[in-house]
Write a protein that holds these residues in place. Sequence first.
Motif, PDB file in Angstrom:
ATOM      1  N   GLU A 164      -5.898   7.022   2.887  1.00 50.02           N
ATOM      2  CA  GLU A 164      -7.115   6.722   2.400  1.00 50.02           C
ATOM      3  C   GLU A 164      -6.882   5.467   1.724  1.00 50.02           C
ATOM      4  O   GLU A 164      -7.635   4.290   2.147  1.00 50.02           O
ATOM      5  CB  GLU A 164      -7.485   7.486   0.951  1.00 50.02           C
ATOM      6  CG  GLU A 164      -7.064   7.582  -0.014  1.00 50.02           C
ATOM      7  CD  GLU A 164      -6.359   8.540  -0.082  1.00 50.02           C
ATOM      8  OE1 GLU A 164      -5.663   8.994  -1.208  1.00 50.02           O
ATOM      9  OE2 GLU A 164      -5.606   9.148   1.403  1.00 50.02           O
ATOM     10  N   ALA A 165      -5.262   4.977   1.061  1.00 50.17           N
ATOM     11  CA  ALA A 165      -5.290   3.582   0.760  1.00 50.17           C
ATOM     12  C   ALA A 165      -4.919   2.559   2.155  1.00 50.17           C
ATOM     13  O   ALA A 165      -5.364   2.132   2.838  1.00 50.17           O
ATOM     14  CB  ALA A 165      -4.362   3.276   0.078  1.00 50.17           C
ATOM     15  N   VAL A 197      -6.652  -1.432   5.478  1.00 52.86           N
ATOM     16  CA  VAL A 197      -6.798  -1.933   7.038  1.00 52.86           C
ATOM     17  C   VAL A 197      -7.780  -2.080   7.417  1.00 52.86           C
ATOM     18  O   VAL A 197      -8.683  -3.590   8.284  1.00 52.86           O
ATOM     19  CB  VAL A 197      -6.890  -1.201   7.833  1.00 52.86           C
ATOM     20  CG1 VAL A 197      -6.880  -1.195   9.640  1.00 52.86           C
ATOM     21  CG2 VAL A 197      -4.587  -0.998   7.891  1.00 52.86           C
ATOM     22  N   ASN A 198      -9.409  -1.593   7.090  1.00 45.49           N
ATOM     23  CA  ASN A 198     -10.201  -2.296   7.642  1.00 45.49           C
ATOM     24  C   ASN A 198     -10.518  -3.361   6.583  1.00 45.49           C
ATOM     25  O   ASN A 198     -11.721  -4.507   6.961  1.00 45.49           O
ATOM     26  CB  ASN A 198     -11.214  -1.106   6.543  1.00 45.49           C
ATOM     27  CG  ASN A 198     -11.623  -0.068   8.208  1.00 45.49           C
ATOM     28  OD1 ASN A 198     -11.501  -0.558   9.545  1.00 45.49           O
ATOM     29  ND2 ASN A 198     -12.201   1.227   7.810  1.00 45.49           N
ATOM     30  N   ASP A 245      -1.573   7.510  12.572  1.00 42.88           N
ATOM     31  CA  ASP A 245      -2.396   8.176  12.107  1.00 42.88           C
ATOM     32  C   ASP A 245      -4.056   7.646  11.547  1.00 42.88           C
ATOM     33  O   ASP A 245      -5.540   7.279  11.656  1.00 42.88           O
ATOM     34  CB  ASP A 245      -2.368   8.940  11.240  1.00 42.88           C
ATOM     35  CG  ASP A 245      -1.123  10.033  11.739  1.00 42.88           C
ATOM     36  OD1 ASP A 245      -1.587  10.927  13.172  1.00 42.88           O
ATOM     37  OD2 ASP A 245      -0.706   9.896  12.160  1.00 42.88           O
ATOM     38  N   ALA A 246      -2.954   6.354  10.069  1.00 38.34           N
ATOM     39  CA  ALA A 246      -4.210   6.003   9.238  1.00 38.34           C
ATOM     40  C   ALA A 246      -5.011   4.820  10.319  1.00 38.34           C
ATOM     41  O   ALA A 246      -6.174   5.199   9.887  1.00 38.34           O
ATOM     42  CB  ALA A 246      -3.615   5.374   8.378  1.00 38.34           C
ATOM     43  N   VAL A 302       0.931  -0.893  -0.274  1.00 37.23           N
ATOM     44  CA  VAL A 302       0.575  -0.100  -0.338  1.00 37.23           C
ATOM     45  C   VAL A 302       0.717   1.054  -0.086  1.00 37.23           C
ATOM     46  O   VAL A 302       1.671   1.430   0.976  1.00 37.23           O
ATOM     47  CB  VAL A 302      -0.683   0.301   0.959  1.00 37.23           C
ATOM     48  CG1 VAL A 302      -1.778   1.129   1.282  1.00 37.23           C
ATOM     49  CG2 VAL A 302      -1.621  -1.244   1.077  1.00 37.23           C
ATOM     50  N   ALA A 303       0.440   2.189  -0.884  1.00 35.53           N
ATOM     51  CA  ALA A 303       1.062   3.099  -0.503  1.00 35.53           C
ATOM     52  C   ALA A 303       0.978   4.332   0.510  1.00 35.53           C
ATOM     53  O   ALA A 303      -0.071   3.788   1.366  1.00 35.53           O
ATOM     54  CB  ALA A 303       0.940   4.391  -2.340  1.00 35.53           C
TER      55      ALA A 303
END
Length: 241
Positions: A42-43, A48-49, A74-75, A37-38
């Motif tokens: 949002e990616a 993750v979800n 944070d993501a 993942v970059a």
Amino acid sequence: MVIGDEILSGRTQDKNVAQIATWLNVQGIRLAEVRVVADRTEAIVEAVNLLRTRNDYLFTTGGIGPTHDDITVDAIAEALGVDVIHHPRALAVLEGYYATRGGLTEARKRMARVPEGADLIENRMSGAPGIRVGNIFVMAGVPHITAGMLDALTGTLEGGLPVLSGTIGCWVAESEVAELLRTAEKAHAGVAIGSYPFFREGKVGANFVVRATEQALVDACIADITAKLEAEGRAVVAGGI
């Protein structure tokens, strides 16, 4: 989940997937999939979800350092719908580690940030801990640091029997023995056979890896394949070529 633009650009070659997969096998846990993942919030949130809900465990590597582009924490917090906090024990660890290395700067304090409710994964290599939150394990991108974190986690996850394997090799095109392998796998319940072809010394060959959770199953299947290959007049090399 491997996180990092440097992986996707080809500038850095990932080494963590292989060591995590090997470690998981010993814990009796199967690696189901890998995603790169970059460095985009949002990616990471999307991945993750998806991955944490359809797998027992999710491991991430990369993006937990001290710089502005280290956004993994944070993501993941956003994905879980929680705040980011400074973990007091992480701060204490970092304060001790950097006491003789220039002190705990604001940049270094970023490495104590965790999603609220998270626990820490000990880092015996460089001070900054990894993070465990729910079924997510947030680890370093640097392979030798990740290795230390995995060592700290050994024996703490629920798994099944470890995967055992055995290998034989033969100078034969795998297409010539495809049916033999298919029949052997079908005849030996509980085993999986992998075929890995190669071209060396101007000849084609293949190594055959038999995997199962019981050594007796591995040994019986290898003996069966070996006998059938030798019956066809082929030389078999124990341990692979």
